[in-house]
Design a protein around this motif. Structure first.
Motif, PDB file in Angstrom:
ATOM      1  N   PHE A  34       0.838  -1.252  -0.047  1.00  0.00           N
ATOM      2  CA  PHE A  34       0.042   0.027  -0.029  1.00  0.00           C
ATOM      3  C   PHE A  34       0.874   1.329   0.212  1.00  0.00           C
ATOM      4  O   PHE A  34       0.624   2.265  -0.731  1.00  0.00           O
ATOM      5  CB  PHE A  34      -0.923  -0.146   1.247  1.00  0.00           C
ATOM      6  CG  PHE A  34      -1.940   0.994   1.576  1.00  0.00           C
ATOM      7  CD1 PHE A  34      -2.855   1.335   1.043  1.00  0.00           C
ATOM      8  CD2 PHE A  34      -1.146   2.167   2.366  1.00  0.00           C
ATOM      9  CE1 PHE A  34      -3.761   2.481   1.324  1.00  0.00           C
ATOM     10  CE2 PHE A  34      -1.864   3.192   2.523  1.00  0.00           C
ATOM     11  CZ  PHE A  34      -3.344   3.330   2.123  1.00  0.00           C
ATOM     12  N   PHE A  35       1.817   1.438   0.884  1.00  0.00           N
ATOM     13  CA  PHE A  35       2.692   2.641   0.890  1.00  0.00           C
ATOM     14  C   PHE A  35       3.735   2.627  -0.069  1.00  0.00           C
ATOM     15  O   PHE A  35       3.986   3.699  -0.653  1.00  0.00           O
ATOM     16  CB  PHE A  35       3.389   2.661   2.469  1.00  0.00           C
ATOM     17  CG  PHE A  35       2.380   2.677   3.571  1.00  0.00           C
ATOM     18  CD1 PHE A  35       1.864   3.817   3.961  1.00  0.00           C
ATOM     19  CD2 PHE A  35       2.179   1.487   4.286  1.00  0.00           C
ATOM     20  CE1 PHE A  35       0.966   4.005   4.938  1.00  0.00           C
ATOM     21  CE2 PHE A  35       1.037   1.483   5.248  1.00  0.00           C
ATOM     22  CZ  PHE A  35       0.776   2.852   5.684  1.00  0.00           C
ATOM     23  N   PRO A 154     -13.495   5.947  -2.013  1.00  0.00           N
ATOM     24  CA  PRO A 154     -13.735   5.093  -3.084  1.00  0.00           C
ATOM     25  C   PRO A 154     -13.676   3.542  -2.712  1.00  0.00           C
ATOM     26  O   PRO A 154     -13.407   2.418  -3.483  1.00  0.00           O
ATOM     27  CB  PRO A 154     -12.707   5.416  -4.062  1.00  0.00           C
ATOM     28  CG  PRO A 154     -11.823   5.499  -3.161  1.00  0.00           C
ATOM     29  CD  PRO A 154     -11.944   6.022  -1.979  1.00  0.00           C
ATOM     30  N   ALA A 155     -13.724   3.340  -1.167  1.00  0.00           N
ATOM     31  CA  ALA A 155     -13.349   1.876  -0.736  1.00  0.00           C
ATOM     32  C   ALA A 155     -14.169   0.997  -1.466  1.00  0.00           C
ATOM     33  O   ALA A 155     -15.424   0.986  -1.897  1.00  0.00           O
ATOM     34  CB  ALA A 155     -13.507   1.914   0.497  1.00  0.00           C
ATOM     35  N   THR A 156     -13.504  -0.381  -1.912  1.00  0.00           N
ATOM     36  CA  THR A 156     -14.246  -1.503  -2.220  1.00  0.00           C
ATOM     37  C   THR A 156     -14.512  -2.527  -1.428  1.00  0.00           C
ATOM     38  O   THR A 156     -14.819  -3.569  -1.629  1.00  0.00           O
ATOM     39  CB  THR A 156     -13.412  -1.959  -3.567  1.00  0.00           C
ATOM     40  OG1 THR A 156     -12.320  -1.930  -3.153  1.00  0.00           O
ATOM     41  CG2 THR A 156     -14.002  -1.049  -4.913  1.00  0.00           C
ATOM     42  N   ASP A 157     -13.960  -2.366   0.139  1.00  0.00           N
ATOM     43  CA  ASP A 157     -13.878  -3.238   1.086  1.00  0.00           C
ATOM     44  C   ASP A 157     -14.710  -2.584   2.337  1.00  0.00           C
ATOM     45  O   ASP A 157     -14.694  -1.384   2.148  1.00  0.00           O
ATOM     46  CB  ASP A 157     -12.702  -3.657   1.468  1.00  0.00           C
ATOM     47  CG  ASP A 157     -11.582  -2.598   1.849  1.00  0.00           C
ATOM     48  OD1 ASP A 157     -11.840  -2.205   3.177  1.00  0.00           O
ATOM     49  OD2 ASP A 157     -10.962  -1.883   1.123  1.00  0.00           O
ATOM     50  N   LEU A 203      -5.468  -1.982  -5.426  1.00  0.00           N
ATOM     51  CA  LEU A 203      -4.821  -3.280  -5.292  1.00  0.00           C
ATOM     52  C   LEU A 203      -5.240  -4.211  -4.995  1.00  0.00           C
ATOM     53  O   LEU A 203      -6.364  -4.140  -4.444  1.00  0.00           O
ATOM     54  CB  LEU A 203      -3.517  -2.769  -4.301  1.00  0.00           C
ATOM     55  CG  LEU A 203      -2.693  -1.629  -4.234  1.00  0.00           C
ATOM     56  CD1 LEU A 203      -2.043  -1.438  -2.759  1.00  0.00           C
ATOM     57  CD2 LEU A 203      -1.562  -1.705  -5.243  1.00  0.00           C
ATOM     58  N   PRO A 204      -5.177  -5.338  -5.939  1.00  0.00           N
ATOM     59  CA  PRO A 204      -5.728  -6.578  -5.569  1.00  0.00           C
ATOM     60  C   PRO A 204      -5.471  -7.245  -4.119  1.00  0.00           C
ATOM     61  O   PRO A 204      -4.383  -7.235  -3.725  1.00  0.00           O
ATOM     62  CB  PRO A 204      -5.199  -7.596  -6.771  1.00  0.00           C
ATOM     63  CG  PRO A 204      -3.801  -6.974  -7.139  1.00  0.00           C
ATOM     64  CD  PRO A 204      -3.893  -5.418  -6.901  1.00  0.00           C
ATOM     65  N   VAL A 205      -6.390  -7.928  -3.868  1.00  0.00           N
ATOM     66  CA  VAL A 205      -6.364  -8.471  -2.544  1.00  0.00           C
ATOM     67  C   VAL A 205      -6.945  -9.597  -2.551  1.00  0.00           C
ATOM     68  O   VAL A 205      -8.252 -10.080  -2.879  1.00  0.00           O
ATOM     69  CB  VAL A 205      -7.081  -7.652  -1.453  1.00  0.00           C
ATOM     70  CG1 VAL A 205      -6.902  -8.293   0.055  1.00  0.00           C
ATOM     71  CG2 VAL A 205      -6.530  -6.175  -1.167  1.00  0.00           C
ATOM     72  N   ALA A 206      -6.353 -10.923  -2.042  1.00  0.00           N
ATOM     73  CA  ALA A 206      -6.890 -12.143  -2.127  1.00  0.00           C
ATOM     74  C   ALA A 206      -8.201 -12.457  -1.242  1.00  0.00           C
ATOM     75  O   ALA A 206      -9.124 -13.199  -1.736  1.00  0.00           O
ATOM     76  CB  ALA A 206      -5.628 -13.233  -1.735  1.00  0.00           C
ATOM     77  N   GLY A 207      -8.235 -11.767  -0.248  1.00  0.00           N
ATOM     78  CA  GLY A 207      -9.546 -11.955   0.598  1.00  0.00           C
ATOM     79  C   GLY A 207      -9.324 -11.719   1.995  1.00  0.00           C
ATOM     80  O   GLY A 207      -8.555 -10.674   2.311  1.00  0.00           O
ATOM     81  N   LEU A 249      -8.254  -3.039  -2.875  1.00  0.00           N
ATOM     82  CA  LEU A 249      -7.887  -2.060  -1.895  1.00  0.00           C
ATOM     83  C   LEU A 249      -7.744  -1.002  -2.396  1.00  0.00           C
ATOM     84  O   LEU A 249      -6.841  -0.880  -3.430  1.00  0.00           O
ATOM     85  CB  LEU A 249      -6.672  -2.594  -1.151  1.00  0.00           C
ATOM     86  CG  LEU A 249      -6.430  -1.489   0.012  1.00  0.00           C
ATOM     87  CD1 LEU A 249      -7.328  -1.564   1.234  1.00  0.00           C
ATOM     88  CD2 LEU A 249      -5.096  -1.616   0.604  1.00  0.00           C
ATOM     89  N   ARG A 250      -8.947  -0.138  -2.802  1.00  0.00           N
ATOM     90  CA  ARG A 250      -8.842   1.114  -3.437  1.00  0.00           C
ATOM     91  C   ARG A 250      -8.930   2.229  -2.411  1.00  0.00           C
ATOM     92  O   ARG A 250     -10.070   2.414  -1.662  1.00  0.00           O
ATOM     93  CB  ARG A 250     -10.463   1.087  -4.440  1.00  0.00           C
ATOM     94  CG  ARG A 250     -10.064   2.229  -5.229  1.00  0.00           C
ATOM     95  CD  ARG A 250     -11.370   2.027  -6.251  1.00  0.00           C
ATOM     96  NE  ARG A 250     -11.175   0.566  -7.098  1.00  0.00           N
ATOM     97  CZ  ARG A 250     -12.247   0.307  -7.804  1.00  0.00           C
ATOM     98  NH1 ARG A 250     -13.175   0.785  -7.710  1.00  0.00           N
ATOM     99  NH2 ARG A 250     -12.084  -1.022  -8.542  1.00  0.00           N
TER     100      ARG A 250
END
Ligand SMILES: C[S@@+](CC[C@H](N)C(=O)[O-])C[C@H]1O[C@@H](n2cnc3c(N)ncnc32)[C@H](O)[C@@H]1O
Length: 261
Positions: A34-35, A154-157, A203-207, A249-250
């Motif tokens: 992320f950073f 804009p969070a997708t989680d 960023l893609p996150v597996a779960g 993770l947006r």
């Protein structure tokens, strides 16, 4: 000097924050980069000039320092967490890394062309002191650039909503970070040409397991440690109920820049 925007944080709370970063240094930014991703966005937006003398302030493991180094800058980095600086020195031997408090920068006046700081200005005990120190160590016409979390979410989680919802269970002063009035702080320290732009990473996150692990390996560990144990378990259960597969993770951050004029 008295400044209307000025907020000082409890020194015990901020000292505890540095202790948390010391503990997470070995896994910091390894679960989800992320950073590092935001540091790349910062560098692309700011456009470092080769040969510039750059200070990465509260550098962590050197995400921003690495970007400046890759663009041919002469890079110094400081952080108050000794384990962060140890990792930074090991990973980036070309960077001059020092354990140092941002409120007392041990550099002569006019030492740097650019001071950059990723996701730290909202953590400091007395940001006004840090702004004054940064102005002192910059050359005339020097640039101070820093990111703080935020912007339209804009969070997708579900993490941001869960952080907001469970915040009521934190003790006074719990968690980490306080809002910073960046424009007022810049102006109060005599900077000119103050601007803000929005940076975004996706960023893609597996779960859920990865999201949870990520939360335990950066500053939000302080938040989780400050929650009562039953609420922490409830938070975790809600996260796992709401994230049942791969996600993203947006996030947004504000990149603030100002010049010593
Ligand atoms: C969220 S991390 C950001 C690190 C790095 N800039 C990055 O983008 O990955 C915040 C950093 O601020 C450091 N920090 C907190 N208070 C500090 C202080 N008073 N002086 C110097 N560093 C400090 C912490 O040790 C931690 O490494």
């Amino acid at each position: 000097m008295t400044r209307g925007w000025r907020t000082r944080h409890d020194p015990a709370v901020t000292a505890r924050g540095i202790e948390v970063f010391d503990r997470v240094a070995d896994r910091y930014d390894e679960v989800i980069p992320f950073f590092a991703a935001f540091a790349g966005e910062l560098a692309d937006s700011l456009g470092f000039t080769a040969g510039a003398r750059v200070l990465d302030l509260a550098a962590g493991r050197g995400a921003v320092a690495a970007e400046a180094l890759a663009r041919g800058c002469r890079v110094t980095a400081v952080d108050a967490a000794a384990n962060m600086v140890a990792r930074l020195r090991a990973d980036h031997p070309a960077v001059a890394g020092h354990v140092m408090d941002a409120h007392r920068l041990g550099f002569p006046d006019g030492s740097f062309d650019v001071v950059v700081s990723g996701f730290a200005m909202h953590l400091f005990a007395d940001p006004a002191v840090v702004f004054d120190e940064v102005r002192r160590i910059l050359v005339p016409g020097g640039v101070f650039a820093f990111t703080v979390p935020g912007g339209p979410d804009p969070a997708t989680d579900p993490l941001p909503e869960l952080f907001a919802e469970f915040g009521r269970y934190l003790p006074p002063g719990g968690g980490m970070g306080r809002p910073l009035d960046a424009r007022a702080a810049f102006t109060g320290a005599g900077f000119a040409g103050v601007e803000a732009v929005t940076l975004t990473v996706d960023l893609p996150v597996a779960g859920a397991e990865v999201l949870w692990e990520w939360g335990l390996t950066h500053g939000s560990l302080a938040y989780f440690e400050d929650l009562p144990a039953d609420r922490r378990e409830e938070f975790r259960a809600r996260l796992f109920a709401e994230v049942t597969g791969p996600t993203r993770l947006r996030r947004q951050a504000q990149l603030w820049t100002g010049s010593t004029g």
